[in-house]
Design a protein around this motif. Structure first.
Motif, PDB file in Angstrom:
ATOM      1  N   GLY A 207       0.770  -1.230   0.000  1.00  0.00           N
ATOM      2  CA  GLY A 207       0.000   0.000   0.000  1.00  0.00           C
ATOM      3  C   GLY A 207       0.802   1.281   0.000  1.00  0.00           C
ATOM      4  O   GLY A 207       1.958   1.334  -0.435  1.00  0.00           O
ATOM      5  N   ARG A 220      -0.284   4.217   7.413  1.00  0.00           N
ATOM      6  CA  ARG A 220      -0.462   3.313   6.269  1.00  0.00           C
ATOM      7  C   ARG A 220      -1.876   3.393   5.708  1.00  0.00           C
ATOM      8  O   ARG A 220      -2.845   3.472   6.450  1.00  0.00           O
ATOM      9  CB  ARG A 220      -0.162   1.871   6.696  1.00  0.00           C
ATOM     10  CG  ARG A 220       1.243   1.673   7.219  1.00  0.00           C
ATOM     11  CD  ARG A 220       1.443   0.247   7.723  1.00  0.00           C
ATOM     12  NE  ARG A 220       2.787   0.059   8.283  1.00  0.00           N
ATOM     13  CZ  ARG A 220       3.213  -1.064   8.822  1.00  0.00           C
ATOM     14  NH1 ARG A 220       2.398  -2.127   8.887  1.00  0.00           N
ATOM     15  NH2 ARG A 220       4.448  -1.174   9.306  1.00  0.00           N
ATOM     16  N   TYR A 221      -1.951   3.371   4.371  1.00  0.00           N
ATOM     17  CA  TYR A 221      -3.237   3.307   3.659  1.00  0.00           C
ATOM     18  C   TYR A 221      -3.180   2.040   2.814  1.00  0.00           C
ATOM     19  O   TYR A 221      -2.352   1.921   1.912  1.00  0.00           O
ATOM     20  CB  TYR A 221      -3.430   4.542   2.780  1.00  0.00           C
ATOM     21  CG  TYR A 221      -3.457   5.824   3.573  1.00  0.00           C
ATOM     22  CD1 TYR A 221      -4.657   6.366   4.016  1.00  0.00           C
ATOM     23  CD2 TYR A 221      -2.270   6.477   3.903  1.00  0.00           C
ATOM     24  CE1 TYR A 221      -4.677   7.541   4.764  1.00  0.00           C
ATOM     25  CE2 TYR A 221      -2.276   7.648   4.649  1.00  0.00           C
ATOM     26  CZ  TYR A 221      -3.483   8.177   5.069  1.00  0.00           C
ATOM     27  OH  TYR A 221      -3.498   9.331   5.810  1.00  0.00           O
ATOM     28  N   GLN A 222      -4.071   1.101   3.134  1.00  0.00           N
ATOM     29  CA  GLN A 222      -4.007  -0.196   2.471  1.00  0.00           C
ATOM     30  C   GLN A 222      -5.399  -0.643   2.024  1.00  0.00           C
ATOM     31  O   GLN A 222      -6.409  -0.033   2.389  1.00  0.00           O
ATOM     32  CB  GLN A 222      -3.348  -1.216   3.413  1.00  0.00           C
ATOM     33  CG  GLN A 222      -1.892  -0.856   3.686  1.00  0.00           C
ATOM     34  CD  GLN A 222      -1.223  -1.737   4.730  1.00  0.00           C
ATOM     35  OE1 GLN A 222      -1.754  -1.953   5.814  1.00  0.00           O
ATOM     36  NE2 GLN A 222      -0.036  -2.223   4.417  1.00  0.00           N
ATOM     37  N   ASN A 223      -5.417  -1.684   1.235  1.00  0.00           N
ATOM     38  CA  ASN A 223      -6.688  -2.199   0.730  1.00  0.00           C
ATOM     39  C   ASN A 223      -7.424  -2.988   1.807  1.00  0.00           C
ATOM     40  O   ASN A 223      -6.835  -3.820   2.497  1.00  0.00           O
ATOM     41  CB  ASN A 223      -6.443  -3.095  -0.496  1.00  0.00           C
ATOM     42  CG  ASN A 223      -7.703  -3.780  -0.975  1.00  0.00           C
ATOM     43  OD1 ASN A 223      -7.904  -4.968  -0.747  1.00  0.00           O
ATOM     44  ND2 ASN A 223      -8.575  -3.022  -1.611  1.00  0.00           N
ATOM     45  N   ASN A 224      -8.718  -2.699   1.942  1.00  0.00           N
ATOM     46  CA  ASN A 224      -9.600  -3.485   2.798  1.00  0.00           C
ATOM     47  C   ASN A 224     -10.719  -4.005   1.902  1.00  0.00           C
ATOM     48  O   ASN A 224     -11.532  -3.224   1.408  1.00  0.00           O
ATOM     49  CB  ASN A 224     -10.171  -2.611   3.918  1.00  0.00           C
ATOM     50  CG  ASN A 224     -11.146  -3.363   4.809  1.00  0.00           C
ATOM     51  OD1 ASN A 224     -11.546  -4.495   4.510  1.00  0.00           O
ATOM     52  ND2 ASN A 224     -11.560  -2.739   5.902  1.00  0.00           N
ATOM     53  N   ASP A 227     -14.124  -2.664   2.440  1.00  0.00           N
ATOM     54  CA  ASP A 227     -14.354  -1.219   2.402  1.00  0.00           C
ATOM     55  C   ASP A 227     -14.124  -0.701   0.983  1.00  0.00           C
ATOM     56  O   ASP A 227     -12.978  -0.584   0.540  1.00  0.00           O
ATOM     57  CB  ASP A 227     -13.400  -0.513   3.380  1.00  0.00           C
ATOM     58  CG  ASP A 227     -13.598   0.996   3.380  1.00  0.00           C
ATOM     59  OD1 ASP A 227     -14.489   1.489   2.666  1.00  0.00           O
ATOM     60  OD2 ASP A 227     -12.837   1.681   4.091  1.00  0.00           O
ATOM     61  N   HIS A 229     -14.196   2.142  -0.146  1.00  0.00           N
ATOM     62  CA  HIS A 229     -13.525   3.435  -0.169  1.00  0.00           C
ATOM     63  C   HIS A 229     -12.063   3.346   0.259  1.00  0.00           C
ATOM     64  O   HIS A 229     -11.387   4.378   0.383  1.00  0.00           O
ATOM     65  CB  HIS A 229     -14.265   4.429   0.732  1.00  0.00           C
ATOM     66  CG  HIS A 229     -15.689   4.655   0.324  1.00  0.00           C
ATOM     67  ND1 HIS A 229     -16.036   5.262  -0.863  1.00  0.00           N
ATOM     68  CD2 HIS A 229     -16.857   4.326   0.916  1.00  0.00           C
ATOM     69  CE1 HIS A 229     -17.356   5.321  -0.974  1.00  0.00           C
ATOM     70  NE2 HIS A 229     -17.878   4.742   0.103  1.00  0.00           N
ATOM     71  N   SER A 230     -11.556   2.144   0.471  1.00  0.00           N
ATOM     72  CA  SER A 230     -10.135   1.983   0.804  1.00  0.00           C
ATOM     73  C   SER A 230      -9.306   1.978  -0.487  1.00  0.00           C
ATOM     74  O   SER A 230      -9.846   1.986  -1.594  1.00  0.00           O
ATOM     75  CB  SER A 230      -9.912   0.686   1.592  1.00  0.00           C
ATOM     76  OG  SER A 230     -10.123  -0.450   0.773  1.00  0.00           O
ATOM     77  N   LEU A 231      -7.997   1.955  -0.323  1.00  0.00           N
ATOM     78  CA  LEU A 231      -7.097   1.916  -1.474  1.00  0.00           C
ATOM     79  C   LEU A 231      -7.426   0.701  -2.347  1.00  0.00           C
ATOM     80  O   LEU A 231      -7.672  -0.388  -1.839  1.00  0.00           O
ATOM     81  CB  LEU A 231      -5.653   1.838  -0.969  1.00  0.00           C
ATOM     82  CG  LEU A 231      -4.529   2.025  -1.982  1.00  0.00           C
ATOM     83  CD1 LEU A 231      -4.547   3.438  -2.571  1.00  0.00           C
ATOM     84  CD2 LEU A 231      -3.175   1.754  -1.321  1.00  0.00           C
ATOM     85  N   SER A 232      -7.452   0.918  -3.680  1.00  0.00           N
ATOM     86  CA  SER A 232      -7.934  -0.137  -4.588  1.00  0.00           C
ATOM     87  C   SER A 232      -7.023  -1.363  -4.629  1.00  0.00           C
ATOM     88  O   SER A 232      -7.466  -2.449  -4.985  1.00  0.00           O
ATOM     89  CB  SER A 232      -8.095   0.425  -6.002  1.00  0.00           C
ATOM     90  OG  SER A 232      -6.866   0.976  -6.462  1.00  0.00           O
ATOM     91  N   GLU A 234      -2.919  -3.041  -3.040  1.00  0.00           N
ATOM     92  CA  GLU A 234      -1.711  -2.870  -2.240  1.00  0.00           C
ATOM     93  C   GLU A 234      -0.505  -2.493  -3.099  1.00  0.00           C
ATOM     94  O   GLU A 234       0.543  -2.119  -2.567  1.00  0.00           O
ATOM     95  CB  GLU A 234      -1.380  -4.171  -1.493  1.00  0.00           C
ATOM     96  CG  GLU A 234      -2.461  -4.660  -0.551  1.00  0.00           C
ATOM     97  CD  GLU A 234      -2.569  -3.815   0.709  1.00  0.00           C
ATOM     98  OE1 GLU A 234      -2.089  -4.260   1.758  1.00  0.00           O
ATOM     99  OE2 GLU A 234      -3.135  -2.703   0.628  1.00  0.00           O
TER     100      GLU A 234
END
Length: 253
Positions: A207, A220-224, A227, A229-232, A234
């Motif tokens: 991410g 950290r901004y990672q894929n969930n 969710d 609206h999370s990062l598309s 990693e």
């Protein structure tokens, strides 16, 4: 060719200080003046295909254009219009480092640095030679911030050098650890400083990271997957801040 491009697969884009657009393709370099495209074949002394497959473009302070290809490093001398080729020579320790070119850029002192898969080397324009600085520590991203500091995104973490020549400064090194406020991965593939001076760091499998320079810690901004609206993804390959201050994150999804 499509619309005058030497090849229809574009791999690198640069706008120079005169306003011209340059498009590197997998076969040749193209200059666009706003009206027409002028293709150029790089007069490679090696295999024409690999010697014309452009990886990256960089304009230096003198206005010369540097072209990293699959085969060598090429300088377009803007004064003469000629292409000058630099390649690895096993018998010459002052030649370009061995391996494919991963990154290139200039530090705040105006020194040009070229990262190959085996070394980070500085270029001596007077002699036309290369001096290795880091060996066997692949550099994937070379980035200079607004303060003149240099950031190296590597396969072994993130390095920050104070303004000035790299080789005169000891770096601050950021590595991944079990601490959740550490860098999310030791491999760094993208770096961006936004208009507020915040550093964003992309990785190929863990991410996006935001560095707080006052504490040296990362968010950290990672894929969930639960969710939307999370990062598309990693896997972050490129970053851009637009004119409205929005951050765009290129991923493999």
């Amino acid at each position: 060719a499509v619309d005058g491009l030497s090849f229809s697969l574009a791999t690198a884009i640069l706008q120079d200080r005169q306003g011209f657009l340059w498009f590197g393709t997998t076969y040749g370099l193209n200059k666009y003046d706003g009206f027409r495209i002028s293709p150029a074949i790089l007069q490679a002394t090696v295999n024409l295909l690999s010697g014309n497959s452009v990886r990256q473009l960089h304009e230096d302070r003198a206005g010369d254009l540097w072209i990293a290809t699959d085969a060598d490093l090429v300088r377009l001398d803007r004064a003469t219009g000629s292409f000058v080729h630099y390649k690895h020579d096993p018998s010459d320790p002052s030649s370009l480092g061995q391996g494919s070119i991963q990154a290139l850029g200039e530090d705040s002192a105006g020194t040009l640095w070229i990262a190959t898969s085996t070394a980070l080397s500085r270029f001596d324009p007077a002699a036309g030679t290369f001096a290795p600085y880091l060996r066997y520590q692949p550099v994937l991203v070379f980035f200079v911030d607004r303060q003149g500091g240099t950031w190296l995104g590597m396969e072994q973490g993130l390095r920050h050098y104070a303004p000035g020549p790299l080789f005169q400064n000891q770096p601050t090194v950021y590595r991944h650890s079990t601490d959740p406020s550490s860098l999310s991965s030791d491999t760094v593939t993208a770096i961006l400083e936004d208009r507020e001076g915040t550093l964003w760091v992309g990785t190929p499998g863990a991410g996006l990271n935001r560095l707080d320079p006052s504490t040296g810690t990362f968010t950290r901004y990672q894929n969930n997957p639960y969710d939307p609206h999370s990062l598309s993804s990693e896997s972050v390959s490129c970053l851009l801040e637009d004119a409205r201050g929005r951050l765009w994150i290129g991923t493999d999804a």
